[in-house]
Design a protein around this motif. Structure first.
Motif, PDB file in Angstrom:
ATOM      1  N   UNK A 151       0.830  -1.214   0.000  1.00  0.00           N
ATOM      2  CA  UNK A 151       0.000   0.000   0.000  1.00  0.00           C
ATOM      3  C   UNK A 151       0.858   1.255   0.000  1.00  0.00           C
ATOM      4  N   UNK A 152       1.922   1.249   0.806  1.00  0.00           N
ATOM      5  CA  UNK A 152       2.794   2.434   0.860  1.00  0.00           C
ATOM      6  C   UNK A 152       3.367   2.716  -0.534  1.00  0.00           C
ATOM      7  N   UNK A 153       3.798   1.644  -1.206  1.00  0.00           N
ATOM      8  CA  UNK A 153       4.404   1.835  -2.515  1.00  0.00           C
ATOM      9  C   UNK A 153       3.364   2.272  -3.559  1.00  0.00           C
ATOM     10  N   UNK A 154       2.215   1.604  -3.575  1.00  0.00           N
ATOM     11  CA  UNK A 154       1.230   1.879  -4.639  1.00  0.00           C
ATOM     12  C   UNK A 154       0.527   3.223  -4.442  1.00  0.00           C
ATOM     13  N   UNK A 155       0.178   3.545  -3.197  1.00  0.00           N
ATOM     14  CA  UNK A 155      -0.493   4.837  -2.958  1.00  0.00           C
ATOM     15  C   UNK A 155       0.515   5.969  -3.203  1.00  0.00           C
ATOM     16  N   UNK A 156       1.800   5.654  -2.964  1.00  0.00           N
ATOM     17  CA  UNK A 156       2.862   6.624  -3.236  1.00  0.00           C
ATOM     18  C   UNK A 156       2.965   6.974  -4.711  1.00  0.00           C
ATOM     19  N   UNK A 157       2.341   6.177  -5.565  1.00  0.00           N
ATOM     20  CA  UNK A 157       2.408   6.437  -7.006  1.00  0.00           C
ATOM     21  C   UNK A 157       1.378   7.476  -7.464  1.00  0.00           C
ATOM     22  N   UNK A 158       0.462   7.843  -6.562  1.00  0.00           N
ATOM     23  CA  UNK A 158      -0.545   8.851  -6.936  1.00  0.00           C
ATOM     24  C   UNK A 158       0.111  10.229  -7.022  1.00  0.00           C
ATOM     25  N   UNK A 159      -0.425  11.117  -7.856  1.00  0.00           N
ATOM     26  CA  UNK A 159       0.218  12.436  -8.002  1.00  0.00           C
ATOM     27  C   UNK A 159       0.076  13.313  -6.759  1.00  0.00           C
ATOM     28  N   UNK A 160      -0.925  13.045  -5.901  1.00  0.00           N
ATOM     29  CA  UNK A 160      -1.055  13.825  -4.668  1.00  0.00           C
ATOM     30  C   UNK A 160      -1.654  12.932  -3.578  1.00  0.00           C
ATOM     31  N   UNK A 161      -1.538  13.378  -2.350  1.00  0.00           N
ATOM     32  CA  UNK A 161      -2.051  12.568  -1.242  1.00  0.00           C
ATOM     33  C   UNK A 161      -3.574  12.595  -1.231  1.00  0.00           C
ATOM     34  N   UNK A 162      -4.223  11.436  -1.258  1.00  0.00           N
ATOM     35  CA  UNK A 162      -5.687  11.445  -1.209  1.00  0.00           C
ATOM     36  C   UNK A 162      -6.149  11.774   0.217  1.00  0.00           C
ATOM     37  N   UNK A 163      -7.171  12.662   0.299  1.00  0.00           N
ATOM     38  CA  UNK A 163      -7.624  13.057   1.642  1.00  0.00           C
ATOM     39  C   UNK A 163      -8.603  12.040   2.208  1.00  0.00           C
ATOM     40  N   UNK A 164      -9.576  11.688   1.377  1.00  0.00           N
ATOM     41  CA  UNK A 164     -10.635  10.814   1.869  1.00  0.00           C
ATOM     42  C   UNK A 164     -10.543   9.464   1.156  1.00  0.00           C
ATOM     43  N   UNK A 165     -10.402   8.405   1.947  1.00  0.00           N
ATOM     44  CA  UNK A 165     -10.058   7.093   1.371  1.00  0.00           C
ATOM     45  C   UNK A 165     -11.024   6.018   1.867  1.00  0.00           C
ATOM     46  N   UNK A 166     -11.336   5.074   0.992  1.00  0.00           N
ATOM     47  CA  UNK A 166     -12.170   3.933   1.380  1.00  0.00           C
ATOM     48  C   UNK A 166     -11.463   2.637   0.977  1.00  0.00           C
ATOM     49  N   UNK A 167     -11.309   1.715   1.918  1.00  0.00           N
ATOM     50  CA  UNK A 167     -10.802   0.375   1.587  1.00  0.00           C
ATOM     51  C   UNK A 167     -11.985  -0.590   1.647  1.00  0.00           C
ATOM     52  N   UNK A 168     -12.240  -1.240   0.522  1.00  0.00           N
ATOM     53  CA  UNK A 168     -13.384  -2.155   0.411  1.00  0.00           C
ATOM     54  C   UNK A 168     -12.914  -3.589   0.701  1.00  0.00           C
ATOM     55  N   UNK A 169     -13.719  -4.353   1.438  1.00  0.00           N
ATOM     56  CA  UNK A 169     -13.347  -5.708   1.883  1.00  0.00           C
ATOM     57  C   UNK A 169     -11.970  -5.644   2.525  1.00  0.00           C
ATOM     58  N   UNK A 170     -11.881  -4.786   3.518  1.00  0.00           N
ATOM     59  CA  UNK A 170     -10.594  -4.366   4.090  1.00  0.00           C
ATOM     60  C   UNK A 170      -9.959  -5.398   4.997  1.00  0.00           C
ATOM     61  N   UNK A 171     -10.745  -6.328   5.547  1.00  0.00           N
ATOM     62  CA  UNK A 171     -10.190  -7.200   6.577  1.00  0.00           C
ATOM     63  C   UNK A 171      -9.623  -6.338   7.687  1.00  0.00           C
ATOM     64  N   UNK A 172      -8.335  -6.521   7.979  1.00  0.00           N
ATOM     65  CA  UNK A 172      -7.680  -5.765   9.053  1.00  0.00           C
ATOM     66  C   UNK A 172      -7.287  -4.355   8.603  1.00  0.00           C
ATOM     67  N   UNK A 173      -7.505  -4.036   7.357  1.00  0.00           N
ATOM     68  CA  UNK A 173      -7.307  -2.697   6.780  1.00  0.00           C
ATOM     69  C   UNK A 173      -5.841  -2.254   6.642  1.00  0.00           C
ATOM     70  N   UNK A 174      -4.985  -3.120   6.063  1.00  0.00           N
ATOM     71  CA  UNK A 174      -3.577  -2.726   5.902  1.00  0.00           C
ATOM     72  C   UNK A 174      -3.385  -1.564   4.926  1.00  0.00           C
ATOM     73  N   UNK A 175      -4.210  -1.513   3.881  1.00  0.00           N
ATOM     74  CA  UNK A 175      -4.059  -0.423   2.906  1.00  0.00           C
ATOM     75  C   UNK A 175      -4.549   0.893   3.508  1.00  0.00           C
ATOM     76  N   UNK A 176      -5.514   0.804   4.433  1.00  0.00           N
ATOM     77  CA  UNK A 176      -5.979   2.018   5.114  1.00  0.00           C
ATOM     78  C   UNK A 176      -4.849   2.590   5.961  1.00  0.00           C
ATOM     79  N   UNK A 177      -4.133   1.698   6.663  1.00  0.00           N
ATOM     80  CA  UNK A 177      -3.019   2.188   7.489  1.00  0.00           C
ATOM     81  C   UNK A 177      -1.964   2.854   6.599  1.00  0.00           C
TER      82      UNK A 177
END
Ligand SMILES: C[S@@+](CC[C@H](N)C(=O)[O-])C[C@H]1O[C@@H](n2cnc3c(N)ncnc32)[C@H](O)[C@@H]1O
Length: 371
Positions: free
Chosen positions: A85-111
């Motif tokens: 998640x750190x690597x892939x979200x880091x590929x976005x052109x700017x930091x997303x403010x509001x985020x949703x993780x679907x079927x998150x389980x323990x929510x690692x991508x949210x962290x």
């Protein structure tokens, strides 16, 4: 918003004592915070193997996620998915403010999104035990997160707001098993619904495994949405038919990182051979956004293979705006550490300029136009 710089290995390493602490509280065990006891280590490795087998067979049901399986997921898959998640979200052109993780389980991508500076993060899943454990872990790390129980196919979507980033990680095989009637159509229409929940400059990030079935699924989703006029942020640079799909070869991300000892040990115990973070992924732009505007587009290429070595040098396979390419570097070349995922500008057959390292945003020259 300015982007936060993050070192993946250090972030995962720092998380390990927290994971062991959460593991102990979850299973009501006692022991040292920095390492597992021999018996705990053995059962964790066995359960990691069970999870890997279930992933491979794409065979899950609600009962699969027993407390022991969730505990093993917490110690191994959570930190790996967090690093991805750190690597892939880091590929976005700017930091997303509001985020949703679907079927998150323990929510690692949210962290990962929170670490990178997201301000309002929601995670939804049918498994309340996983949601609660993830919320406890993320709360103890000092971040706010909203978790909602949601069972796809049974409950209405629990949030009506729009998001700068929606993440669908490792969940399509579970939400849309092959046994489900019209599973393909249902999956695509669910992704379309998620796209409609994006802000006009928002992104949808899809992540999955790299085995052939999961990878092909991601490539086919790419074909479908490109044909519908949806633009891609990464990894593809253009609209042309996917060369990997055409040649039935895989196309996925590979991110080098210094593997923490704890992860190395679990991999050794579970018989997993992985030196880097590997994942199939796709970042789609909001239906209201156009394709990213890039300078000198026709000379830009993504490195899509590891180096193929020969006695004269190394060959890399590339993918660009107009499809396939290749780069041959002779042994005499000094710039020799090109990695899969790098973005380069070709300057002749065997010369290149580095444009963006793997996991870094595409350098854009301005706003895209609607296609
Ligand atoms: C492999 S886990 C992925 C979890 C997390 N996104 C990650 O990357 O670690 C898949 C998740 O999908 C959830 N899931 C499966 N079927 C679901 C459904 N019908 N509705 C909501 N969540 C579901 C499971 O509870 C599980 O947490």
């Amino acid at each position: 918003m300015k982007k936060t710089k993050i070192k993946i290995s250090a972030e995962i390493e720092a998380l390990i004592p927290e994971l062991i602490g959460a593991f102990r509280r979850f299973l009501k065990l006692s022991g040292p915070d920095h390492e597992l006891q021999t018996r705990e280590f053995r059962t964790t490795c066995e359960n990691v193997q069970k999870i890997e087998k279930a992933f491979e067979a794409a065979s899950f049901d609600e009962e699969f996620y027993s407390r022991e399986i969730i505990a093993a997921y917490l110690l191994y898959h959570f930190p790996i998915h967090f690093g991805q998640g750190l690597s892939l979200i880091g590929e976005l052109p700017c930091t997303p403010k509001k985020v949703l993780e679907v079927a998150s389980g323990l929510a690692p991508f949210s962290l990962a999104a929170l670490k990178l500076g997201a301000q309002e993060v929601f995670a939804i899943d049918q498994n309340e035990v996983m949601l609660k454990l993830g919320a406890e872990l993320i709360g103890r790390a000092g971040y706010p997160i909203t978790m909602r129980k949601w069972s796809h196919g049974k409950d209405l979507f629990p949030i009506s707001e729009s998001f700068d980033l929606i993440i669908l990680p490792y969940c399509l095989n579970e939400l849309f098993p092959e046994t489900l009637k019209n599973s393909e159509e249902k999956k695509l229409s669910f992704i379309q619904e998620c796209l409609a929940r994006l802000t006009p400059t928002g992104f949808l990030l899809l992540v999955d495994r790299t085995d052939q079935r999961s990878n092909t699924q991601v490539l086919k989703i790419r074909e479908h949405f490109v044909a519908k006029g949806i633009a891609i942020q990464a990894p593809c640079l253009g609209k042309s038919f996917c060369p990997a799909l055409d040649s039935k070869s895989p196309c996925f991300a590979q991110r080098e990182y210094e593997k923490p000892y704890f992860i190395k040990e679990i991999q050794r115990g579970a018989g997993i051979f992985l030196n880097s973070l590997k994942m199939s992924y796709l970042i789609l732009r909001s239906p209201q956004a156009g394709w990213p505007q890039i300078q000198d587009g026709s000379s830009l290429f993504r490195v899509v293979s590891p180096p193929i070595e020969s006695y004269v040098g190394k060959r890399y396979y590339l993918c660009g705006v107009n499809g396939k390419g290749k780069l041959d570097l002779s042994l005499a070349e000094k710039t020799y550490d090109l990695q899969r995922g790098s973005l380069i500008a070709l300057e002749g057959k065997s010369k290149y300029k580095m444009v963006a390292a793997p996991g870094k945003p595409l350098p854009e020259t301005g706003e895209g136009t609607n296609v």
